[in-house]
Design an enzyme around this catalytic site. Structure first.
Site, PDB file in Angstrom:
ATOM      1  N   CYS A  83     109.212 120.262  65.993  1.00  0.00           N
ATOM      2  CA  CYS A  83     109.421 119.726  64.634  1.00  0.00           C
ATOM      3  C   CYS A  83     110.157 120.682  63.698  1.00  0.00           C
ATOM      4  O   CYS A  83     110.851 120.239  62.788  1.00  0.00           O
ATOM      5  CB  CYS A  83     108.066 119.346  64.046  1.00  0.00           C
ATOM      6  SG  CYS A  83     106.814 120.591  64.315  1.00  0.00           S
ATOM      7  N   HIS A 126     107.286 119.961  56.740  1.00  0.00           N
ATOM      8  CA  HIS A 126     107.448 121.390  57.001  1.00  0.00           C
ATOM      9  C   HIS A 126     108.553 121.952  56.094  1.00  0.00           C
ATOM     10  O   HIS A 126     109.533 121.258  55.795  1.00  0.00           O
ATOM     11  CB  HIS A 126     107.889 121.634  58.452  1.00  0.00           C
ATOM     12  CG  HIS A 126     106.821 121.363  59.475  1.00  0.00           C
ATOM     13  ND1 HIS A 126     105.531 121.005  59.168  1.00  0.00           N
ATOM     14  CD2 HIS A 126     106.876 121.418  60.837  1.00  0.00           C
ATOM     15  CE1 HIS A 126     104.841 120.851  60.289  1.00  0.00           C
ATOM     16  NE2 HIS A 126     105.633 121.084  61.312  1.00  0.00           N
TER      17      HIS A 126
END
Ligand code: A2P
Length: 354
Positions: free
Chosen positions: A137, A252
Protein backbone atom coordinates in the site's frame (compact mmCIF):
# COMPACT_ATOMS: atom_id res chain seq x y z
CA UNK A 1 -25.80 -2.92 -12.65
CA UNK A 2 -22.35 -4.58 -12.88
CA UNK A 3 -23.73 -8.09 -13.41
CA UNK A 4 -23.98 -8.76 -17.14
CA UNK A 5 -24.70 -11.57 -19.57
CA UNK A 6 -21.91 -10.30 -21.88
CA UNK A 7 -19.91 -13.47 -22.58
CA UNK A 8 -16.64 -11.53 -22.60
CA UNK A 9 -17.09 -10.24 -19.04
CA UNK A 10 -15.19 -12.28 -16.44
CA UNK A 11 -16.58 -14.58 -13.78
CA UNK A 12 -15.15 -13.09 -10.60
CA UNK A 13 -14.41 -14.32 -7.08
CA UNK A 14 -13.34 -12.14 -4.17
CA UNK A 15 -11.46 -13.99 -1.44
CA UNK A 16 -11.59 -11.86 1.70
CA UNK A 17 -14.90 -10.33 0.59
CA UNK A 18 -15.95 -9.48 4.16
CA UNK A 19 -12.71 -7.63 4.99
CA UNK A 20 -11.51 -4.03 4.65
CA UNK A 21 -10.06 -4.43 1.14
CA UNK A 22 -12.75 -6.87 -0.07
CA UNK A 23 -15.61 -4.54 0.87
CA UNK A 24 -13.74 -1.60 -0.71
CA UNK A 25 -13.35 -3.64 -3.89
CA UNK A 26 -17.10 -4.33 -3.96
CA UNK A 27 -17.79 -0.61 -3.56
CA UNK A 28 -15.39 0.15 -6.43
CA UNK A 29 -17.05 -2.46 -8.67
CA UNK A 30 -20.28 -0.45 -8.32
CA UNK A 31 -18.65 3.01 -8.52
CA UNK A 32 -16.65 2.12 -11.64
CA UNK A 33 -19.38 -0.03 -13.22
CA UNK A 34 -17.00 -2.99 -13.43
CA UNK A 35 -18.87 -5.69 -15.34
CA UNK A 36 -18.79 -9.35 -14.34
CA UNK A 37 -20.77 -12.36 -15.50
CA UNK A 38 -20.90 -13.87 -12.03
CA UNK A 39 -19.63 -12.86 -8.60
CA UNK A 40 -18.60 -15.22 -5.79
CA UNK A 41 -17.94 -13.80 -2.32
CA UNK A 42 -15.48 -15.95 -0.39
CA UNK A 43 -14.20 -15.68 3.19
CA UNK A 44 -13.40 -17.90 6.16
CA UNK A 45 -15.72 -20.52 7.69
CA UNK A 46 -16.63 -17.81 10.25
CA UNK A 47 -18.51 -15.89 7.55
CA UNK A 48 -19.74 -18.81 5.43
CA UNK A 49 -23.49 -18.57 4.84
CA UNK A 50 -23.66 -14.83 5.61
CA UNK A 51 -25.75 -12.97 3.06
CA UNK A 52 -24.37 -9.74 1.62
CA UNK A 53 -26.13 -7.37 -0.75
CA UNK A 54 -24.06 -6.19 -3.70
CA UNK A 55 -25.66 -3.74 -6.12
CA UNK A 56 -29.16 -4.89 -5.22
CA UNK A 57 -28.38 -8.61 -5.55
CA UNK A 58 -28.04 -10.94 -2.57
CA UNK A 59 -24.95 -13.13 -2.37
CA UNK A 60 -24.13 -15.91 0.06
CA UNK A 61 -20.57 -15.92 1.39
CA UNK A 62 -18.69 -19.13 0.56
CA UNK A 63 -16.18 -20.89 2.78
CA UNK A 64 -12.77 -20.73 1.06
CA UNK A 65 -11.81 -24.23 2.17
CA UNK A 66 -14.76 -25.68 0.19
CA UNK A 67 -14.77 -23.24 -2.72
CA UNK A 68 -14.35 -24.46 -6.31
CA UNK A 69 -12.41 -22.04 -8.56
CA UNK A 70 -13.09 -24.03 -11.76
CA UNK A 71 -15.77 -21.58 -12.95
CA UNK A 72 -13.81 -18.43 -12.06
CA UNK A 73 -11.90 -16.29 -14.57
CA UNK A 74 -10.43 -13.71 -12.15
CA UNK A 75 -9.96 -14.26 -8.41
CA UNK A 76 -9.07 -11.27 -6.23
CA UNK A 77 -7.28 -12.39 -3.05
CA UNK A 78 -7.22 -10.10 0.00
CA UNK A 79 -7.32 -12.40 2.99
CA UNK A 80 -3.73 -12.19 4.19
CA UNK A 81 -0.40 -13.68 3.13
CA UNK A 82 -0.78 -17.11 4.73
CA UNK A 83 -4.19 -17.58 3.09
CA UNK A 84 -2.73 -16.61 -0.30
CA UNK A 85 0.27 -18.91 0.12
CA UNK A 86 -2.06 -21.86 0.61
CA UNK A 87 -5.02 -21.05 -1.64
CA UNK A 88 -3.71 -19.00 -4.59
CA UNK A 89 -2.03 -22.14 -6.04
CA UNK A 90 -5.36 -23.96 -5.71
CA UNK A 91 -7.08 -21.18 -7.66
CA UNK A 92 -4.44 -21.03 -10.41
CA UNK A 93 -4.37 -24.83 -10.77
CA UNK A 94 -8.13 -24.64 -11.38
CA UNK A 95 -7.40 -22.18 -14.23
CA UNK A 96 -8.30 -18.84 -12.59
CA UNK A 97 -6.09 -15.79 -12.99
CA UNK A 98 -5.35 -14.38 -9.54
CA UNK A 99 -4.90 -10.71 -8.65
CA UNK A 100 -3.24 -11.07 -5.27
CA UNK A 101 -3.12 -8.23 -2.77
CA UNK A 102 -0.71 -9.91 -0.36
CA UNK A 103 3.05 -10.20 -0.04
CA UNK A 104 3.03 -13.90 -0.95
CA UNK A 105 4.14 -13.75 -4.62
CA UNK A 106 5.27 -10.15 -5.21
CA UNK A 107 8.95 -10.98 -5.63
CA UNK A 108 8.34 -14.21 -7.61
CA UNK A 109 10.08 -13.73 -11.02
CA UNK A 110 7.16 -15.46 -12.79
CA UNK A 111 4.67 -12.99 -11.26
CA UNK A 112 4.41 -9.40 -12.50
CA UNK A 113 4.08 -6.74 -9.81
CA UNK A 114 1.87 -4.12 -11.37
CA UNK A 115 0.87 -0.50 -10.86
CA UNK A 116 -1.06 0.19 -14.08
CA UNK A 117 0.00 3.87 -14.23
CA UNK A 118 3.65 2.76 -14.13
CA UNK A 119 4.17 -0.66 -15.70
CA UNK A 120 0.96 -1.77 -17.43
CA UNK A 121 3.21 -3.20 -20.17
CA UNK A 122 3.75 -6.14 -17.79
CA UNK A 123 0.17 -7.16 -18.58
CA UNK A 124 0.86 -7.71 -22.29
CA UNK A 125 0.90 -11.48 -21.82
CA UNK A 126 -0.60 -13.93 -19.34
CA UNK A 127 1.81 -14.33 -16.40
CA UNK A 128 3.54 -17.71 -16.24
CA UNK A 129 2.46 -18.14 -12.64
CA UNK A 130 -1.19 -17.25 -13.35
CA UNK A 131 -0.81 -14.50 -10.71
CA UNK A 132 -0.60 -10.71 -10.94
CA UNK A 133 0.62 -9.21 -7.68
CA UNK A 134 -0.73 -5.96 -6.27
CA UNK A 135 2.10 -4.07 -4.53
CA UNK A 136 2.30 -2.90 -0.93
CA UNK A 137 0.00 0.00 0.00
CA UNK A 138 2.86 2.48 0.58
CA UNK A 139 4.83 1.42 -2.51
CA UNK A 140 2.01 2.13 -4.98
CA UNK A 141 1.71 5.94 -4.53
CA UNK A 142 5.49 6.24 -4.16
CA UNK A 143 6.37 4.63 -7.50
CA UNK A 144 3.62 6.57 -9.26
CA UNK A 145 5.56 9.74 -8.35
CA UNK A 146 9.09 8.37 -8.71
CA UNK A 147 8.64 7.09 -12.26
CA UNK A 148 8.22 10.50 -14.00
CA UNK A 149 10.98 11.99 -11.83
CA UNK A 150 13.33 9.23 -12.95
CA UNK A 151 12.46 9.77 -16.58
CA UNK A 152 13.15 13.53 -16.31
CA UNK A 153 16.12 13.83 -13.93
CA UNK A 154 17.33 10.27 -13.23
CA UNK A 155 16.82 8.92 -9.72
CA UNK A 156 19.88 8.21 -7.62
CA UNK A 157 18.35 7.81 -4.15
CA UNK A 158 15.07 7.95 -2.24
CA UNK A 159 14.55 7.98 1.52
CA UNK A 160 11.00 7.54 2.80
CA UNK A 161 9.30 7.78 6.19
CA UNK A 162 5.76 6.43 6.22
CA UNK A 163 2.86 7.36 8.48
CA UNK A 164 0.57 4.37 8.06
CA UNK A 165 -3.06 4.14 9.12
CA UNK A 166 -4.77 1.47 11.21
CA UNK A 167 -6.82 0.21 8.24
CA UNK A 168 -3.63 -1.44 6.98
CA UNK A 169 -4.44 -4.07 9.64
CA UNK A 170 -7.98 -4.54 8.37
CA UNK A 171 -11.37 -3.83 9.87
CA UNK A 172 -10.22 -5.28 13.19
CA UNK A 173 -7.26 -2.88 13.23
CA UNK A 174 -9.58 0.10 12.77
CA UNK A 175 -11.88 -1.15 15.52
CA UNK A 176 -8.92 -1.69 17.83
CA UNK A 177 -7.77 1.91 17.32
CA UNK A 178 -11.26 3.21 18.11
CA UNK A 179 -11.56 1.00 21.19
CA UNK A 180 -8.10 1.69 22.64
CA UNK A 181 -8.66 5.43 22.04
CA UNK A 182 -11.98 5.27 23.96
CA UNK A 183 -10.30 3.35 26.81
CA UNK A 184 -7.34 5.74 26.95
CA UNK A 185 -9.65 8.75 27.08
CA UNK A 186 -11.71 7.16 29.84
CA UNK A 187 -8.62 6.41 31.92
CA UNK A 188 -5.49 8.25 30.72
CA UNK A 189 -3.40 6.53 33.41
CA UNK A 190 -4.19 3.03 32.19
CA UNK A 191 -1.76 1.30 29.83
CA UNK A 192 -4.09 -0.07 27.17
CA UNK A 193 -2.92 -3.30 25.55
CA UNK A 194 -3.50 -3.85 21.84
CA UNK A 195 -3.76 -7.08 19.86
CA UNK A 196 -3.29 -5.99 16.25
CA UNK A 197 -1.02 -3.14 17.36
CA UNK A 198 1.66 -3.62 19.95
CA UNK A 199 2.27 -1.39 21.73
CA UNK A 200 -1.23 0.06 21.50
CA UNK A 201 -1.71 2.69 18.80
CA UNK A 202 -4.00 5.14 20.62
CA UNK A 203 -2.10 8.42 21.25
CA UNK A 204 1.06 6.75 20.03
CA UNK A 205 3.29 6.27 16.97
CA UNK A 206 4.93 2.89 16.44
CA UNK A 207 7.99 2.52 14.18
CA UNK A 208 7.38 -1.17 13.56
CA UNK A 209 5.14 -2.79 10.91
CA UNK A 210 5.06 -6.49 10.09
CA UNK A 211 8.01 -8.52 11.38
CA UNK A 212 11.66 -7.80 12.13
CA UNK A 213 14.29 -9.14 9.72
CA UNK A 214 17.91 -10.03 10.46
CA UNK A 215 19.02 -6.81 8.75
CA UNK A 216 17.26 -4.77 11.47
CA UNK A 217 14.71 -3.57 8.92
CA UNK A 218 11.10 -4.65 9.17
CA UNK A 219 9.50 -6.70 6.40
CA UNK A 220 7.31 -3.69 5.54
CA UNK A 221 10.46 -1.60 5.00
CA UNK A 222 12.08 -4.31 2.90
CA UNK A 223 8.91 -4.57 0.79
CA UNK A 224 9.16 -0.87 -0.09
CA UNK A 225 12.76 -1.26 -1.26
CA UNK A 226 12.35 -4.50 -3.20
CA UNK A 227 8.98 -3.70 -4.74
CA UNK A 228 9.97 -0.18 -5.87
CA UNK A 229 13.00 -1.63 -7.62
CA UNK A 230 10.95 -4.34 -9.34
CA UNK A 231 8.12 -2.05 -10.50
CA UNK A 232 10.44 0.70 -11.73
CA UNK A 233 12.79 -1.82 -13.36
CA UNK A 234 15.73 -0.35 -11.41
CA UNK A 235 17.18 -3.35 -9.56
CA UNK A 236 19.94 -1.32 -7.88
CA UNK A 237 17.96 1.79 -6.93
CA UNK A 238 19.02 3.08 -3.51
CA UNK A 239 15.58 3.38 -1.93
CA UNK A 240 15.07 2.89 1.79
CA UNK A 241 12.30 3.46 4.32
CA UNK A 242 11.27 3.70 7.96
CA UNK A 243 7.68 2.49 8.26
CA UNK A 244 5.65 3.92 11.13
CA UNK A 245 2.09 3.14 12.25
CA UNK A 246 0.17 6.24 13.37
CA UNK A 247 -3.24 6.60 15.07
CA UNK A 248 -5.11 7.49 11.88
CA UNK A 249 -8.04 5.32 10.79
CA UNK A 250 -7.43 5.39 7.05
CA UNK A 251 -5.02 6.96 4.50
CA UNK A 252 -1.27 6.51 4.57
CA UNK A 253 1.10 9.50 4.40
CA UNK A 254 4.76 9.54 3.37
CA UNK A 255 7.60 12.05 3.73
CA UNK A 256 9.81 11.38 0.70
CA UNK A 257 13.34 12.67 0.05
CA UNK A 258 14.57 12.11 -3.49
CA UNK A 259 17.99 12.74 -4.98
CA UNK A 260 18.45 12.93 -8.74
CA UNK A 261 21.39 12.87 -11.14
CA UNK A 262 20.71 16.44 -12.26
CA UNK A 263 19.50 19.66 -10.57
CA UNK A 264 15.72 19.85 -10.16
CA UNK A 265 13.62 22.95 -10.78
CA UNK A 266 10.67 23.18 -8.35
CA UNK A 267 8.26 24.75 -10.84
CA UNK A 268 8.99 22.07 -13.40
CA UNK A 269 8.75 19.35 -10.74
CA UNK A 270 5.30 20.41 -9.52
CA UNK A 271 4.00 20.69 -13.11
CA UNK A 272 5.43 17.27 -13.91
CA UNK A 273 3.79 15.67 -10.86
CA UNK A 274 0.49 17.48 -11.47
CA UNK A 275 0.45 16.14 -15.04
CA UNK A 276 0.49 12.52 -13.83
CA UNK A 277 -2.78 10.60 -14.06
CA UNK A 278 -4.84 10.73 -10.85
CA UNK A 279 -2.35 12.91 -8.95
CA UNK A 280 -3.26 16.22 -7.26
CA UNK A 281 -0.51 18.64 -6.24
CA UNK A 282 -1.68 20.95 -3.45
CA UNK A 283 1.17 23.46 -3.55
CA UNK A 284 1.28 23.87 -7.29
CA UNK A 285 1.15 27.66 -7.15
CA UNK A 286 1.55 28.39 -3.45
CA UNK A 287 4.51 26.47 -1.91
CA UNK A 288 3.85 25.00 1.52
CA UNK A 289 0.25 23.81 1.11
CA UNK A 290 -0.33 20.19 2.02
CA UNK A 291 -2.92 17.39 2.15
CA UNK A 292 -3.67 15.32 5.27
CA UNK A 293 -5.57 12.06 5.78
CA UNK A 294 -8.55 14.03 7.16
CA UNK A 295 -8.63 16.73 4.49
CA UNK A 296 -7.59 15.00 1.24
CA UNK A 297 -11.11 14.72 -0.15
CA UNK A 298 -10.77 12.88 -3.46
CA UNK A 299 -9.97 9.34 -2.36
CA UNK A 300 -8.89 8.07 -5.77
CA UNK A 301 -6.09 10.63 -6.19
CA UNK A 302 -2.53 10.58 -4.87
CA UNK A 303 -2.26 13.88 -2.97
CA UNK A 304 1.07 15.72 -2.94
CA UNK A 305 2.28 18.82 -1.08
CA UNK A 306 5.27 20.50 0.62
CA UNK A 307 7.35 20.09 -2.55
CA UNK A 308 10.72 21.71 -1.85
CA UNK A 309 14.12 21.53 -3.48
CA UNK A 310 16.90 21.52 -0.87
CA UNK A 311 19.02 24.70 -1.21
CA UNK A 312 22.21 22.93 -0.12
CA UNK A 313 21.72 20.18 -2.71
CA UNK A 314 19.66 21.29 -5.74
CA UNK A 315 19.65 17.74 -7.10
CA UNK A 316 17.45 16.73 -4.14
CA UNK A 317 13.90 17.51 -3.06
CA UNK A 318 11.33 16.60 -0.43
CA UNK A 319 7.64 15.98 -0.87
CA UNK A 320 4.73 14.90 1.29
CA UNK A 321 2.12 12.50 -0.06
CA UNK A 322 -1.22 11.21 1.19
CA UNK A 323 -3.03 8.30 -0.39
CA UNK A 324 -6.01 6.14 0.57
CA UNK A 325 -4.37 2.82 1.40
CA UNK A 326 -7.56 0.76 1.05
CA UNK A 327 -8.33 2.21 -2.37
CA UNK A 328 -5.14 3.43 -4.15
CA UNK A 329 -2.93 1.17 -2.02
CA UNK A 330 -5.03 -1.96 -2.53
CA UNK A 331 -8.53 -2.27 -4.05
CA UNK A 332 -8.31 0.51 -6.64
CA UNK A 333 -4.96 -0.72 -7.96
CA UNK A 334 -6.42 -4.25 -8.18
CA UNK A 335 -9.52 -3.15 -10.10
CA UNK A 336 -7.40 -0.97 -12.40
CA UNK A 337 -5.37 -4.09 -13.21
CA UNK A 338 -8.62 -5.96 -13.93
CA UNK A 339 -9.91 -3.08 -16.08
CA UNK A 340 -6.66 -3.16 -18.03
CA UNK A 341 -7.15 -6.88 -18.69
CA UNK A 342 -10.26 -5.98 -20.72
CA UNK A 343 -7.90 -4.40 -23.28
CA UNK A 344 -5.46 -7.30 -23.68
CA UNK A 345 -5.70 -9.99 -26.34
CA UNK A 346 -5.40 -12.97 -23.98
CA UNK A 347 -8.14 -14.43 -21.81
CA UNK A 348 -7.59 -14.47 -18.04
CA UNK A 349 -8.76 -18.04 -17.68
CA UNK A 350 -6.50 -20.90 -18.65
CA UNK A 351 -7.91 -24.38 -18.95
CA UNK A 352 -6.82 -26.36 -15.92
CA UNK A 353 -4.13 -28.95 -16.45
CA UNK A 354 -5.39 -32.42 -15.53
P1 A2P B 1 -13.74 -13.46 7.74
O1 A2P B 1 -14.52 -12.18 7.78
O2 A2P B 1 -14.60 -14.66 7.53
O3 A2P B 1 -12.78 -13.59 8.88
P2 A2P B 1 -9.43 -7.73 7.16
O4 A2P B 1 -8.27 -7.41 6.26
O5 A2P B 1 -10.42 -6.62 7.27
O6 A2P B 1 -8.97 -8.25 8.48
O7 A2P B 1 -10.23 -8.93 6.44
C1 A2P B 1 -9.63 -10.15 6.17
C2 A2P B 1 -10.48 -10.92 5.19
O8 A2P B 1 -9.85 -12.18 4.99
C3 A2P B 1 -11.88 -11.24 5.71
O9 A2P B 1 -12.78 -11.32 4.62
C4 A2P B 1 -11.68 -12.60 6.32
O10 A2P B 1 -12.85 -13.39 6.40
C5 A2P B 1 -10.74 -13.23 5.34
N1 A2P B 1 -10.00 -14.33 5.93
C6 A2P B 1 -9.19 -14.30 7.00
N2 A2P B 1 -8.70 -15.55 7.27
C7 A2P B 1 -9.21 -16.37 6.33
C8 A2P B 1 -9.09 -17.75 6.05
N3 A2P B 1 -8.34 -18.56 6.80
N4 A2P B 1 -9.78 -18.25 4.99
C9 A2P B 1 -10.54 -17.45 4.22
N5 A2P B 1 -10.69 -16.13 4.43
C10 A2P B 1 -10.04 -15.59 5.47
Amino acid sequence: MPSTTDATAPRVAIVGATGAVGTTLLRLFAERDYRYRSLALVASSRSAGRRLEVEGAEHTVHDLSAFDFSAVDIAFFSAGTTVSEKWVPVATRAGALVIDNTNAFRMDPATPLVVPQVNAAELARRPRSGIIANPNCSTIPLVRLLRPVHERWGLTRAVVSTYQAASGRGLAGMEELRETTRLSLADPGEVVAGERFQPALAFNVVPFIDRLLETGFTLEEQKMTQESRKILGLPHLDVTATCVRVPVLNCHSEAVWVECAEPVDRAELVSLLAAQPEVKVHDLERPGRFPTPRTAAEADLVHVGRVRVTPQNPRAFWLWLVSDNLRIGAALNAIQIAEHLRQVDWTPREEATP
